[in-house]
Design an enzyme around this catalytic site. Sequence first.
Site, short mmCIF file in Angstrom:
data_model
loop_
_atom_site.label_atom_id
_atom_site.label_comp_id
_atom_site.label_asym_id
_atom_site.label_seq_id
_atom_site.Cartn_x
_atom_site.Cartn_y
_atom_site.Cartn_z
N ASP A 187 25.85 20.98 20.31
CA ASP A 187 24.61 20.40 19.81
C ASP A 187 23.48 21.35 20.22
OD1 ASP A 187 22.37 18.87 19.23
OD2 ASP A 187 22.67 17.49 20.89
N GLU A 245 13.75 21.43 19.26
CA GLU A 245 14.28 20.13 18.86
C GLU A 245 14.58 19.25 20.08
OE1 GLU A 245 17.12 17.00 17.64
OE2 GLU A 245 17.35 18.54 19.18
#
Length: 346
Positions: free
Chosen positions: A188, A222
């Site tokens: 991720d 992010e």
Amino acid sequence: MDTQNCRAFLMDTAMRLLTTDSPSGYTEEVARVVEGIAHELGYCVSRNNKGNITIDVPGRESGKTVGLCAHVDTLGLMVRSITGDGQLMLTRIGGPILPTLDGEYCKIYTRDGRSYSGTVLSLSPAAHVFDDAATRARDEQNLAVRIDEVVRSREDVEALGIRAGDFVCFDPKTVVTDSGFLKSRFIDDKGSAACMLTLLKLLRDQGLRPKCDTKLIFSVHEEVGHGGATLPRDLSELLIVDMGCVGLDLSCTEYQVSICAKDGNGPYDYEMTSRLIELSRANGVDFAVDIYPHYGSDAGVAWHAGLDVRAALIGPGVHASHGMERTHWEGMKNTIQLAALYLECE
């Protein structure tokens, strides 16, 4: 798709990204890696003022621009303070599961360009010494870095150039297995970023072009919640390529591409999500549709920043997110295939 060559490029690219330290706020080196790969493939690259990387791919038709977006920033740590005996107290960058960091090797990067190795440890690290070695909390107040230098005091550490605000990057432990698994911290979302770069290679090698002008965006904030705030304003649609969740009552596995219908910010665009589902069904892509209750993406940030864009989210199924993550080649391959179908590549 030449499966053997695609798999080799994908895993090599993932390895290059995953082994480049890049917690949010410290992403220059990984940005250069992405830019280098794009240039090797013959694509034009730009960056915005905050550091997001954009690769432009001309479409067969004009009048509409779509975006694919993955992020290459990761979770991390930062020095909060230095103890009297020369250990480093920490603060989180993003949301790492702190108990999983006990015993992890790390690197400390100073502001003047030096780096040092160390280990993240509980403040009660020895069973032969501390009664609470097994039970002490593993949190920001009870974990510290033991530096691999001869230091006995705060002054000794400061003499190395280490100060509060220096980044601490823990070892991703990246491994690719013969059985097709990619296991590492930070899949991720570097796994998805590798999928996007592999898609670029397939377009080049097979002489394909997407239907619409396309921007492949790699955001760099992010994990701290503002990566999508400065995405290009000319996008009609945005396909986020981020990890799919595995576990509890979710249906996705590591071998599938996950299509997210709703995350913690609400539902994704109905028509886009339905189109992705139908493309998967019609073309034999192994997929699952799921709800991610503890999840947000660059799309939600872009919407809150006022971007007038429709958005959907796909990604390979990832087990043990924000911990010791794992996915499989099949899940990554299905993600690449669905992204290519979405772009209507010919």
